[in-house]
Design an enzyme around this catalytic site. Sequence first.
Site, PDB file in Angstrom:
ATOM      1  N   GLU A  76      -0.556   0.045 -20.870  1.00  0.00           N
ATOM      2  CA  GLU A  76      -0.711   1.209 -19.993  1.00  0.00           C
ATOM      3  C   GLU A  76       0.605   1.971 -19.799  1.00  0.00           C
ATOM      4  O   GLU A  76       0.678   2.886 -18.983  1.00  0.00           O
ATOM      5  CB  GLU A  76      -1.260   0.797 -18.622  1.00  0.00           C
ATOM      6  CG  GLU A  76      -2.673   0.282 -18.638  1.00  0.00           C
ATOM      7  CD  GLU A  76      -3.723   1.314 -19.051  1.00  0.00           C
ATOM      8  OE1 GLU A  76      -3.363   2.459 -19.405  1.00  0.00           O
ATOM      9  OE2 GLU A  76      -4.900   0.964 -19.030  1.00  0.00           O
ATOM     10  N   HIS A  95       0.815   0.764 -10.799  1.00  0.00           N
ATOM     11  CA  HIS A  95      -0.625   0.782 -11.060  1.00  0.00           C
ATOM     12  C   HIS A  95      -1.218  -0.567 -10.679  1.00  0.00           C
ATOM     13  O   HIS A  95      -0.705  -1.608 -11.095  1.00  0.00           O
ATOM     14  CB  HIS A  95      -0.897   1.072 -12.538  1.00  0.00           C
ATOM     15  CG  HIS A  95      -2.304   0.744 -12.921  1.00  0.00           C
ATOM     16  ND1 HIS A  95      -3.381   1.333 -12.308  1.00  0.00           N
ATOM     17  CD2 HIS A  95      -2.821  -0.130 -13.812  1.00  0.00           C
ATOM     18  CE1 HIS A  95      -4.491   0.839 -12.822  1.00  0.00           C
ATOM     19  NE2 HIS A  95      -4.174  -0.064 -13.731  1.00  0.00           N
ATOM     20  N   HIS A  97      -5.150  -2.575  -8.852  1.00  0.00           N
ATOM     21  CA  HIS A  97      -6.598  -2.478  -8.625  1.00  0.00           C
ATOM     22  C   HIS A  97      -6.938  -2.974  -7.213  1.00  0.00           C
ATOM     23  O   HIS A  97      -7.738  -3.902  -7.074  1.00  0.00           O
ATOM     24  CB  HIS A  97      -7.370  -3.341  -9.627  1.00  0.00           C
ATOM     25  CG  HIS A  97      -7.030  -3.115 -11.064  1.00  0.00           C
ATOM     26  ND1 HIS A  97      -7.248  -4.060 -12.039  1.00  0.00           N
ATOM     27  CD2 HIS A  97      -6.494  -2.039 -11.708  1.00  0.00           C
ATOM     28  CE1 HIS A  97      -6.881  -3.588 -13.222  1.00  0.00           C
ATOM     29  NE2 HIS A  97      -6.398  -2.370 -13.045  1.00  0.00           N
ATOM     30  N   HIS A 158     -11.646   2.263 -12.589  1.00  0.00           N
ATOM     31  CA  HIS A 158     -10.495   1.474 -13.021  1.00  0.00           C
ATOM     32  C   HIS A 158      -9.602   1.017 -11.866  1.00  0.00           C
ATOM     33  O   HIS A 158      -9.575  -0.170 -11.552  1.00  0.00           O
ATOM     34  CB  HIS A 158      -9.728   2.277 -14.081  1.00  0.00           C
ATOM     35  CG  HIS A 158      -8.554   1.564 -14.638  1.00  0.00           C
ATOM     36  ND1 HIS A 158      -7.811   2.063 -15.673  1.00  0.00           N
ATOM     37  CD2 HIS A 158      -7.965   0.396 -14.292  1.00  0.00           C
ATOM     38  CE1 HIS A 158      -6.831   1.216 -15.958  1.00  0.00           C
ATOM     39  NE2 HIS A 158      -6.908   0.205 -15.124  1.00  0.00           N
TER      40      HIS A 158
HETATM   41 ZN   LIG Z   1      -5.536  -1.289 -14.612  1.00  0.00          ZN
END
Ligand SMILES: [Zn+2]
Length: 220
Positions: A76, A95, A97, A158
């Site tokens: 990513e 980043h 979740h 996501h």
């Molecule tokens: Zn992710």
Amino acid sequence: MSSEKQVKEDLVEVGRRIYDRGYVAANDGNISVRISEDEILTTPTGVSKGFMEPDMMIKVNLEGEKLAGNLEPSSELKMHLEVYRVRPDVFAVLHAHPPAATAFAAAGQALDRPVLPEIIIALGDVPLARYGTPSTNEVPKSIRPHIKDHDAVLLENHGVLTLGTDLYKALFKMESIEHFAQISIYARMLGGEQELSSEEVEKLLQVRKKMNPGGRHPWG
Ligand SMILES: [Zn+2]
């Protein structure tokens, strides 16, 4: 600017915090810090963010070419590089979740209702970037329209991306979004959020403008 050693330690610390808070599971998530005009330190792929060591970090340039490090960067990384290219004022990208905010992303809903004054001042609205296949150029393309004037974006189906002038600011934005998402879900269980009036929102945006000159009008 912090030394490289300090930045590596900060990456370990922030990784541990997002893992301990359940913002990532297993090896999820990725973090980066820009340490010079064209140098970025970033977290390795395939390692839990809760169990990183400073010497696991990888140095890359803005093209994503590895300059130093034994491990490989996250797939990513492209998303992070896109942010640094578009936002010269940003020095850290996070980043993760986190479950409540990711639930909004999974439901295809932005976090854009004017409900909590401190969120309006600190973040404005949090838009939803259209789904892109992880690790492909679809992801940088999907965030491009949003990152120019937002420091936090939901990634559809996501997770969440936050940006900061330093790593802890990016972390605090992640915490604020997750907190706001949790409160929004509770409020909907109680019949739904009561949105602030446009007059009240306008007053908060004046405060935001003073604290963050040059910022954009979130609902404008
Ligand atoms: Zn992710």
